[in-house]
Structure formats: C-alpha cells, structure tokens
Write a protein that holds these residues in place. Structure first.
Motif, PDB file in Angstrom:
ATOM      1  N   ALA A  34       0.821  -1.213   0.000  1.00  0.00           N
ATOM      2  CA  ALA A  34       0.000   0.000   0.000  1.00  0.00           C
ATOM      3  C   ALA A  34       0.859   1.269   0.000  1.00  0.00           C
ATOM      4  O   ALA A  34       0.485   2.262  -0.623  1.00  0.00           O
ATOM      5  CB  ALA A  34      -0.946  -0.008   1.194  1.00  0.00           C
ATOM      6  N   SER A  35       2.012   1.226   0.653  1.00  0.00           N
ATOM      7  CA  SER A  35       2.880   2.409   0.660  1.00  0.00           C
ATOM      8  C   SER A  35       3.601   2.598  -0.669  1.00  0.00           C
ATOM      9  O   SER A  35       3.846   3.722  -1.089  1.00  0.00           O
ATOM     10  CB  SER A  35       3.878   2.346   1.820  1.00  0.00           C
ATOM     11  OG  SER A  35       4.885   1.394   1.577  1.00  0.00           O
ATOM     12  N   ARG A  36       3.918   1.515  -1.360  1.00  0.00           N
ATOM     13  CA  ARG A  36       4.616   1.604  -2.647  1.00  0.00           C
ATOM     14  C   ARG A  36       3.667   1.823  -3.821  1.00  0.00           C
ATOM     15  O   ARG A  36       4.090   2.311  -4.863  1.00  0.00           O
ATOM     16  CB  ARG A  36       5.423   0.338  -2.899  1.00  0.00           C
ATOM     17  CG  ARG A  36       6.586   0.202  -1.961  1.00  0.00           C
ATOM     18  CD  ARG A  36       7.437  -0.961  -2.345  1.00  0.00           C
ATOM     19  NE  ARG A  36       8.462  -1.224  -1.358  1.00  0.00           N
ATOM     20  CZ  ARG A  36       9.432  -2.079  -1.526  1.00  0.00           C
ATOM     21  NH1 ARG A  36       9.525  -2.769  -2.651  1.00  0.00           N
ATOM     22  NH2 ARG A  36      10.319  -2.274  -0.581  1.00  0.00           N
ATOM     23  N   ALA A  37       2.425   1.391  -3.665  1.00  0.00           N
ATOM     24  CA  ALA A  37       1.423   1.527  -4.732  1.00  0.00           C
ATOM     25  C   ALA A  37       0.171   2.148  -4.121  1.00  0.00           C
ATOM     26  O   ALA A  37      -0.864   1.495  -3.991  1.00  0.00           O
ATOM     27  CB  ALA A  37       1.121   0.174  -5.347  1.00  0.00           C
ATOM     28  N   PRO A  38       0.258   3.427  -3.707  1.00  0.00           N
ATOM     29  CA  PRO A  38      -0.868   4.037  -3.022  1.00  0.00           C
ATOM     30  C   PRO A  38      -2.098   4.156  -3.931  1.00  0.00           C
ATOM     31  O   PRO A  38      -1.971   4.348  -5.137  1.00  0.00           O
ATOM     32  CB  PRO A  38      -0.346   5.414  -2.607  1.00  0.00           C
ATOM     33  CG  PRO A  38       0.827   5.672  -3.479  1.00  0.00           C
ATOM     34  CD  PRO A  38       1.378   4.332  -3.884  1.00  0.00           C
ATOM     35  N   GLY A  39      -3.236   4.019  -3.329  1.00  0.00           N
ATOM     36  CA  GLY A  39      -4.499   4.133  -4.042  1.00  0.00           C
ATOM     37  C   GLY A  39      -5.532   3.249  -3.383  1.00  0.00           C
ATOM     38  O   GLY A  39      -5.276   2.618  -2.356  1.00  0.00           O
ATOM     39  N   ARG A  40      -6.713   3.200  -3.996  1.00  0.00           N
ATOM     40  CA  ARG A  40      -7.788   2.419  -3.411  1.00  0.00           C
ATOM     41  C   ARG A  40      -8.597   1.694  -4.476  1.00  0.00           C
ATOM     42  O   ARG A  40      -9.759   1.379  -4.282  1.00  0.00           O
ATOM     43  CB  ARG A  40      -8.693   3.330  -2.587  1.00  0.00           C
ATOM     44  CG  ARG A  40      -7.923   4.009  -1.451  1.00  0.00           C
ATOM     45  CD  ARG A  40      -8.776   4.847  -0.562  1.00  0.00           C
ATOM     46  NE  ARG A  40      -9.763   4.129   0.208  1.00  0.00           N
ATOM     47  CZ  ARG A  40      -9.542   3.471   1.324  1.00  0.00           C
ATOM     48  NH1 ARG A  40      -8.324   3.405   1.810  1.00  0.00           N
ATOM     49  NH2 ARG A  40     -10.517   2.885   1.970  1.00  0.00           N
ATOM     50  N   SER A  41      -7.973   1.392  -5.607  1.00  0.00           N
ATOM     51  CA  SER A  41      -8.732   0.765  -6.695  1.00  0.00           C
ATOM     52  C   SER A  41      -8.700  -0.765  -6.674  1.00  0.00           C
ATOM     53  O   SER A  41      -9.521  -1.398  -7.316  1.00  0.00           O
ATOM     54  CB  SER A  41      -8.236   1.267  -8.049  1.00  0.00           C
ATOM     55  OG  SER A  41      -6.938   0.801  -8.315  1.00  0.00           O
ATOM     56  N   ALA A  80       5.705 -11.660  -2.232  1.00  0.00           N
ATOM     57  CA  ALA A  80       6.252 -10.409  -1.722  1.00  0.00           C
ATOM     58  C   ALA A  80       7.758 -10.442  -1.541  1.00  0.00           C
ATOM     59  O   ALA A  80       8.410  -9.398  -1.550  1.00  0.00           O
ATOM     60  CB  ALA A  80       5.568 -10.057  -0.402  1.00  0.00           C
ATOM     61  N   THR A  81       8.331 -11.631  -1.400  1.00  0.00           N
ATOM     62  CA  THR A  81       9.779 -11.736  -1.213  1.00  0.00           C
ATOM     63  C   THR A  81      10.508 -12.212  -2.466  1.00  0.00           C
ATOM     64  O   THR A  81      11.720 -12.416  -2.439  1.00  0.00           O
ATOM     65  CB  THR A  81      10.108 -12.687  -0.040  1.00  0.00           C
ATOM     66  OG1 THR A  81       9.559 -13.974  -0.323  1.00  0.00           O
ATOM     67  CG2 THR A  81       9.562 -12.139   1.269  1.00  0.00           C
ATOM     68  N   GLY A  82       9.777 -12.423  -3.543  1.00  0.00           N
ATOM     69  CA  GLY A  82      10.406 -12.818  -4.801  1.00  0.00           C
ATOM     70  C   GLY A  82      10.677 -14.301  -4.938  1.00  0.00           C
ATOM     71  O   GLY A  82      11.309 -14.726  -5.895  1.00  0.00           O
ATOM     72  N   ARG A  83      10.221 -15.106  -4.010  1.00  0.00           N
ATOM     73  CA  ARG A  83      10.422 -16.553  -4.115  1.00  0.00           C
ATOM     74  C   ARG A  83       9.445 -17.201  -5.084  1.00  0.00           C
ATOM     75  O   ARG A  83       9.674 -18.321  -5.537  1.00  0.00           O
ATOM     76  CB  ARG A  83      10.304 -17.199  -2.744  1.00  0.00           C
ATOM     77  CG  ARG A  83      11.456 -16.810  -1.844  1.00  0.00           C
ATOM     78  CD  ARG A  83      11.370 -17.490  -0.514  1.00  0.00           C
ATOM     79  NE  ARG A  83      12.590 -17.201   0.235  1.00  0.00           N
ATOM     80  CZ  ARG A  83      13.040 -17.954   1.205  1.00  0.00           C
ATOM     81  NH1 ARG A  83      12.375 -19.033   1.561  1.00  0.00           N
ATOM     82  NH2 ARG A  83      14.142 -17.629   1.832  1.00  0.00           N
ATOM     83  N   VAL A  84       8.344 -16.519  -5.357  1.00  0.00           N
ATOM     84  CA  VAL A  84       7.334 -16.972  -6.315  1.00  0.00           C
ATOM     85  C   VAL A  84       7.040 -15.807  -7.233  1.00  0.00           C
ATOM     86  O   VAL A  84       6.863 -14.677  -6.772  1.00  0.00           O
ATOM     87  CB  VAL A  84       6.036 -17.403  -5.586  1.00  0.00           C
ATOM     88  CG1 VAL A  84       4.952 -17.788  -6.572  1.00  0.00           C
ATOM     89  CG2 VAL A  84       6.301 -18.528  -4.604  1.00  0.00           C
ATOM     90  N   PRO A 106       4.446  -5.506 -11.487  1.00  0.00           N
ATOM     91  CA  PRO A 106       5.316  -4.335 -11.423  1.00  0.00           C
ATOM     92  C   PRO A 106       5.708  -3.900  -9.998  1.00  0.00           C
ATOM     93  O   PRO A 106       6.657  -3.162  -9.824  1.00  0.00           O
ATOM     94  CB  PRO A 106       4.497  -3.232 -12.085  1.00  0.00           C
ATOM     95  CG  PRO A 106       3.455  -3.919 -12.876  1.00  0.00           C
ATOM     96  CD  PRO A 106       3.187  -5.208 -12.173  1.00  0.00           C
ATOM     97  N   PHE A 107       4.970  -4.375  -9.000  1.00  0.00           N
ATOM     98  CA  PHE A 107       5.207  -3.949  -7.624  1.00  0.00           C
ATOM     99  C   PHE A 107       5.946  -4.992  -6.791  1.00  0.00           C
ATOM    100  O   PHE A 107       6.282  -4.724  -5.633  1.00  0.00           O
ATOM    101  CB  PHE A 107       3.865  -3.631  -6.945  1.00  0.00           C
ATOM    102  CG  PHE A 107       3.040  -2.656  -7.731  1.00  0.00           C
ATOM    103  CD1 PHE A 107       3.382  -1.307  -7.788  1.00  0.00           C
ATOM    104  CD2 PHE A 107       1.935  -3.082  -8.430  1.00  0.00           C
ATOM    105  CE1 PHE A 107       2.633  -0.414  -8.530  1.00  0.00           C
ATOM    106  CE2 PHE A 107       1.169  -2.208  -9.175  1.00  0.00           C
ATOM    107  CZ  PHE A 107       1.525  -0.855  -9.220  1.00  0.00           C
TER     108      PHE A 107
END
Length: 111
Positions: A34-41, A80-84, A106-107
């Motif tokens: 949420a902090s890196r991709a702010p918004g509510r969509s 979230a950690t790039g393992r998947v 992208p996030f």
C-alpha cells in the motif's frame, strides 16, 4: 516496522512458519504494498491475516470492490519476497485476480 521485517525473516527461515510470524509478515507486506502503490482501486486479500486497498485508479467505497486479488498467506509471503513470481502464482491458481489493475508484477517483490 522492525517487527514486521523480523517476522518476514523468521517466516522465510522456517520450514513451517509460526502462525504469529506469518500473520505479522502478511500484515507488514500488505502495508508495504500500500505504501509503494498508493491508491484504493484494488483490494488485496490474504485471509485470514490481512487486507489492504492499493494501486491508483477509481476509488472503491462500499461493498465488494470491482478489483480483487486474493491469495493464501504462504503464497503472499513468496510473492512479496520474490520466491514466487506473479506469473507462476496465477498459472497455478494460487492467486485469484479479477478486475482492472490486478497485475501486481510491477510492484513485486516488496522485500
């Protein structure tokens, strides 16, 4: 949030993560998204531990959001950690994504 980072590290190090670590890690990583991709969509759900609204676009206010991503805690930790990879998780049906703007590739990774 030092405890969140520590919980992520402990959850990744364990063969079977402790429930408390998994819960804290999921919440922390959702907040990070949420902090890196702010918004509510888009609503990202990791039941039973976390849910967050993120990504810029039309705002969701009531009821079921038009764009939803849902996955289990272990898959979310892996994403979230790039393992998947996002593509792997979608292909295996470990992630459900419906609506516009539901590509998290992208996030990711976040940590």
């Amino acid at each position: 949030m030092g405890e969140g980072r520590a919980a992520v590290a402990r959850a990744l190090a364990a063969e079977v993560p402790e429930a408390a670590d998994l819960r804290t890690a999921c919440r922390y990583l959702c907040e990070e998204l949420a902090s890196r991709a702010p918004g509510r969509s888009v609503e990202v759900r990791v039941p039973p531990y976390a849910a967050v609204q993120a990504i810029a676009g039309p705002r969701h206010t009531r009821g079921t959001p038009p764009a939803v991503i849902e996955t289990d805690p272990v898959t979310w930790l892996g994403l979230a950690t790039g393992r998947v990879s996002w593509e792997e998780a979608l292909a295996s049906s470990a992630v459900s994504a419906s609506g516009e703007r539901t590509d998290l590739a992208p996030f990711l990774p976040l940590a």
